[in-house]
Design a protein around this motif. Structure first.
Motif, mmCIF file in Angstrom:
data_model
loop_
_atom_site.group_PDB
_atom_site.id
_atom_site.type_symbol
_atom_site.label_atom_id
_atom_site.label_comp_id
_atom_site.label_asym_id
_atom_site.label_seq_id
_atom_site.Cartn_x
_atom_site.Cartn_y
_atom_site.Cartn_z
ATOM 1 N N TYR A 268 10.373 -0.124 -6.057
ATOM 2 C CA TYR A 268 9.026 -0.421 -6.551
ATOM 3 C C TYR A 268 8.224 0.877 -6.544
ATOM 4 C CZ TYR A 268 5.697 -4.227 -7.534
ATOM 5 O OH TYR A 268 4.844 -5.110 -8.146
ATOM 6 N N VAL A 269 7.523 1.155 -7.637
ATOM 7 C CA VAL A 269 6.688 2.358 -7.712
ATOM 8 C C VAL A 269 5.322 1.993 -8.278
ATOM 9 C CG1 VAL A 269 8.642 3.936 -7.968
ATOM 10 C CG2 VAL A 269 7.561 2.979 -10.011
ATOM 11 N N HIS A 270 4.325 2.750 -7.868
ATOM 12 C CA HIS A 270 2.962 2.599 -8.385
ATOM 13 C C HIS A 270 2.727 3.765 -9.345
ATOM 14 C CE1 HIS A 270 -1.381 2.413 -8.619
ATOM 15 N NE2 HIS A 270 -1.430 1.341 -7.838
ATOM 16 N N PRO A 271 2.583 3.517 -10.641
ATOM 17 C CA PRO A 271 2.489 4.606 -11.618
ATOM 18 C C PRO A 271 1.378 5.608 -11.367
ATOM 19 C CG PRO A 271 2.901 2.531 -12.724
ATOM 20 C CD PRO A 271 2.600 2.196 -11.297
ATOM 21 N N VAL A 272 0.283 5.181 -10.734
ATOM 22 C CA VAL A 272 -0.840 6.093 -10.484
ATOM 23 C C VAL A 272 -0.797 6.640 -9.066
ATOM 24 C CG1 VAL A 272 -3.355 6.271 -10.322
ATOM 25 C CG2 VAL A 272 -2.316 5.014 -12.224
ATOM 26 N N ARG A 273 -0.742 5.771 -8.098
ATOM 27 C CA ARG A 273 -0.796 6.215 -6.705
ATOM 28 C C ARG A 273 0.406 7.078 -6.333
ATOM 29 N NH1 ARG A 273 -1.375 1.231 -3.795
ATOM 30 N NH2 ARG A 273 0.883 1.249 -3.493
ATOM 31 N N ASP A 274 1.559 6.817 -6.951
ATOM 32 C CA ASP A 274 2.766 7.585 -6.648
ATOM 33 C C ASP A 274 2.994 8.730 -7.630
ATOM 34 O OD1 ASP A 274 3.497 6.006 -4.419
ATOM 35 O OD2 ASP A 274 4.406 4.504 -5.724
ATOM 36 N N LYS A 275 1.999 9.008 -8.452
ATOM 37 C CA LYS A 275 2.139 10.076 -9.445
ATOM 38 C C LYS A 275 2.548 11.386 -8.782
ATOM 39 C CE LYS A 275 -0.431 12.443 -13.116
ATOM 40 N NZ LYS A 275 -1.724 12.560 -13.831
ATOM 41 N N GLY A 276 3.534 12.045 -9.369
ATOM 42 C CA GLY A 276 4.007 13.322 -8.844
ATOM 43 C C GLY A 276 5.160 13.191 -7.878
ATOM 44 N N ARG A 277 5.417 11.957 -7.393
ATOM 45 C CA ARG A 277 6.542 11.778 -6.472
ATOM 46 C C ARG A 277 7.477 10.647 -6.903
ATOM 47 N NH1 ARG A 277 5.162 8.560 -0.917
ATOM 48 N NH2 ARG A 277 4.000 6.790 -1.796
ATOM 49 N N ILE A 278 7.245 10.110 -8.097
ATOM 50 C CA ILE A 278 8.057 8.990 -8.549
ATOM 51 C C ILE A 278 9.517 9.390 -8.709
ATOM 52 C CG2 ILE A 278 8.502 7.500 -10.547
ATOM 53 C CD1 ILE A 278 5.450 7.127 -10.757
ATOM 54 N N ASP B 211 -0.861 -3.235 -10.684
ATOM 55 C CA ASP B 211 -1.056 -1.960 -9.987
ATOM 56 C C ASP B 211 -1.673 -0.933 -10.934
ATOM 57 O OD1 ASP B 211 -0.147 -2.513 -7.404
ATOM 58 O OD2 ASP B 211 1.927 -2.026 -7.880
ATOM 59 N N ALA B 212 -0.965 -0.698 -12.030
ATOM 60 C CA ALA B 212 -1.408 0.291 -13.028
ATOM 61 C C ALA B 212 -0.473 0.206 -14.227
ATOM 62 C CB ALA B 212 -1.374 1.705 -12.449
ATOM 63 N N ARG B 213 -0.927 0.718 -15.354
ATOM 64 C CA ARG B 213 -0.084 0.727 -16.552
ATOM 65 C C ARG B 213 1.102 1.664 -16.339
ATOM 66 N NH1 ARG B 213 -3.876 1.484 -19.926
ATOM 67 N NH2 ARG B 213 -4.120 -0.705 -20.554
ATOM 68 N N GLU C 239 6.108 9.147 -16.438
ATOM 69 C CA GLU C 239 6.861 9.586 -15.261
ATOM 70 C C GLU C 239 7.844 8.505 -14.812
ATOM 71 O OE1 GLU C 239 5.960 11.602 -10.862
ATOM 72 O OE2 GLU C 239 4.365 10.553 -11.972
ATOM 73 N N VAL C 240 7.416 7.260 -14.827
ATOM 74 C CA VAL C 240 8.300 6.152 -14.456
ATOM 75 C C VAL C 240 9.454 6.051 -15.443
ATOM 76 C CG1 VAL C 240 8.487 3.657 -14.180
ATOM 77 C CG2 VAL C 240 6.453 4.851 -13.334
ATOM 78 N N CYS C 241 9.126 6.113 -16.720
ATOM 79 C CA CYS C 241 10.150 5.981 -17.756
ATOM 80 C C CYS C 241 11.148 7.135 -17.732
ATOM 81 C CB CYS C 241 9.493 5.900 -19.128
ATOM 82 S SG CYS C 241 8.411 4.458 -19.336
ATOM 83 N N GLU C 242 10.659 8.327 -17.473
ATOM 84 C CA GLU C 242 11.546 9.485 -17.444
ATOM 85 C C GLU C 242 12.451 9.467 -16.217
ATOM 86 O OE1 GLU C 242 8.722 12.611 -17.955
ATOM 87 O OE2 GLU C 242 8.392 12.104 -20.069
ATOM 88 N N ALA C 243 11.957 8.938 -15.114
ATOM 89 C CA ALA C 243 12.813 8.775 -13.930
ATOM 90 C C ALA C 243 13.910 7.752 -14.223
ATOM 91 C CB ALA C 243 11.984 8.336 -12.728
ATOM 92 N N ALA C 244 13.543 6.676 -14.911
ATOM 93 C CA ALA C 244 14.534 5.671 -15.289
ATOM 94 C C ALA C 244 15.588 6.264 -16.219
ATOM 95 C CB ALA C 244 13.845 4.490 -15.964
ATOM 96 N N ARG C 245 15.131 7.079 -17.155
ATOM 97 C CA ARG C 245 16.058 7.728 -18.083
ATOM 98 C C ARG C 245 17.002 8.664 -17.331
ATOM 99 N NH1 ARG C 245 13.053 10.952 -22.504
ATOM 100 N NH2 ARG C 245 13.348 9.115 -23.843
ATOM 101 N N GLN D 153 0.807 -1.222 0.000
ATOM 102 C CA GLN D 153 0.000 0.000 0.000
ATOM 103 C C GLN D 153 0.837 1.266 0.000
ATOM 104 O OE1 GLN D 153 -3.409 0.180 -0.340
ATOM 105 N NE2 GLN D 153 -3.070 -1.987 -0.818
ATOM 106 N N ASP D 154 2.103 1.161 0.407
ATOM 107 C CA ASP D 154 2.977 2.332 0.481
ATOM 108 C C ASP D 154 4.361 1.907 0.014
ATOM 109 O OD1 ASP D 154 4.586 4.492 1.079
ATOM 110 O OD2 ASP D 154 3.812 4.774 3.111
ATOM 111 N N TYR D 155 4.639 2.138 -1.267
ATOM 112 C CA TYR D 155 5.913 1.674 -1.802
ATOM 113 C C TYR D 155 7.109 2.460 -1.280
ATOM 114 C CZ TYR D 155 3.638 -1.586 -4.989
ATOM 115 O OH TYR D 155 2.919 -2.639 -5.508
ATOM 116 N N ALA D 156 6.914 3.683 -0.873
ATOM 117 C CA ALA D 156 8.028 4.427 -0.273
ATOM 118 C C ALA D 156 8.486 3.730 1.009
ATOM 119 C CB ALA D 156 7.621 5.873 0.006
#
Length: 236
Positions: free
Chosen positions: A60-70, A92-94, A98-104, A35-38
Motif C-alpha cells: 500500500y502506498v500514499h501517492p502524496v505522503r510517500d512521494k519520493g520514496r515510493i 488518500d490521493a490521486r 511515481e506509483v505507475c513507474e514503480a509498478a512498471r 498513517q504510515d504505509y511503510a
C-alpha cells in the motif's frame, strides 16, 4: 482484501474462517488506511510470512505522503517481502506517475480505487499501457450505476484495465462485463472485512459461466497478472 492490523488481527482470523468455509484457499492481503504505509506493509509482510500458502501481499502506498520514496517502498516490498502488487486509493490521493513507474519497473499490477473518477482510467490506459490496473468495485463502491456502466466501455477498450467484483450490487453489470469484455477482464474480490466473502463468491457462481471462464475470474486472471500459474487456487 484489506486487513486491520490489530494484535494478531482478530478480524483477519474471522475472515480466514469465513473464507475457508466458502472454499477460498488464497487471498490478497494489504493494509487498511494507515498513517504510515511503510510500517503497515511490514505488518502485512509478517502475516504473509506466517501464512505463505494462504496470502499474497500487496504494498500500500500514499501517492502524496510517500512521494519520493515510493520506488524504495515497492523495492522493499518485492525484494524483502515477496509482494506481488501495489495498492493505492483515491481517498488518500490521486494516483501519481511515481506509483505507475514503480509498478512498471517491477512489472506489478496496481489495484487502484478510483472513487468514480473515470477520467483517471483513461489517463492510466493511455500513459501506462504496459502496466496492468485493477479497478475495484467496477469503479464505484458507492454503487454509482452510471460510473460502473461507463467503466464497462473502458474495460472493453483498454487491454490493461481490469475490474474486480467486490461490492458490485448491480448483478446485471457483472453479466454485461463478461459479455462485452470477456471473462479475462474480471477478478473476484471480497473486500473483507467490509463484505462477506461467501456472499461475494455466490455472485460469481450465479453468473453460471463455463467452468474455464469461472476459474479465470476466481483465480486465473489474478495469477496471470502477477506472472504466476497455480491450478486449483481460488483467490480473493
Amino acid at each position: 482484501m484489506g486487513a486491520t492490523l490489530v494484535a494478531f488481527c482478530p478480524v483477519l482470523l474471522e475472515y480466514m474462517r469465513r473464507a475457508s468455509a466458502a472454499g477460498i484457499t488464497h487471498s490478497v492481503l494489504f493494509a487498511n488506511f494507515h498513517q504510515d504505509y511503510a510500517a503497515a506493509n511490514l505488518s502485512v509482510a509478517r502475516l504473509v510470512k506466517r501464512f505463505p500458502r494462504r496470502f499474497f501481499g500487496f504494498a500500500y502506498v500514499h501517492p502524496v505522503r510517500d512521494k519520493g520514496r515510493i520506488f524504495r517502498m515497492v523495492q522493499t516490498a518485492v525484494d524483502a517481502y515477496g509482494f506481488v502488487g501495489i495498492k493505492a486509493h483515491r481517498k488518500d490521493a490521486r494516483i501519481s506517475r511515481e506509483v505507475c513507474e514503480a509498478a512498471r519497473a517491477y512489472n506489478l499490477p496496481v489495484l487502484y480505487d478510483i472513487e468514480n473518477e473515470l477520467a483517471t482510467v483513461d489517463w492510466l490506459a493511455i500513459h501506462y499501457p504496459d502496466v496492468n490496473f485493477i479497478i475495484p468495485h467496477l469503479g464505484s463502491f458507492g454503487e454509482s450505476w452510471r460510473a460502473q456502466t461507463a467503466l464497462l466501455e473502458r474495460l472493453e477498450s483498454y487491454p490493461n484495465i481490469h475490474a474486480d467484483s467486490a461490492g458490485v450490487r448491480f448483478f446485471d453489470l457483472l453479466a454485461r462485463l463478461i459479455e462485452r469484455g470477456g471473462a479475462r477482464k474480471l477478478l473476484f474480490g471480497s473486500d473483507e472485512p467490509w463484505l462477506h466473502p461467501a456472499v461475494e463468491l455466490a455472485k460469481i457462481r450465479l453468473l453460471k459461466l463455463p467452468h474455464a471462464q469461472e476459474q479465470l475470474i476466481l483465480a486465473g486472471n489474478f495469477l496471470n497478472l502477477i506472472g504466476m500459474e497455480r491450478p486449483g487456487v481460488v483467490a480473493c
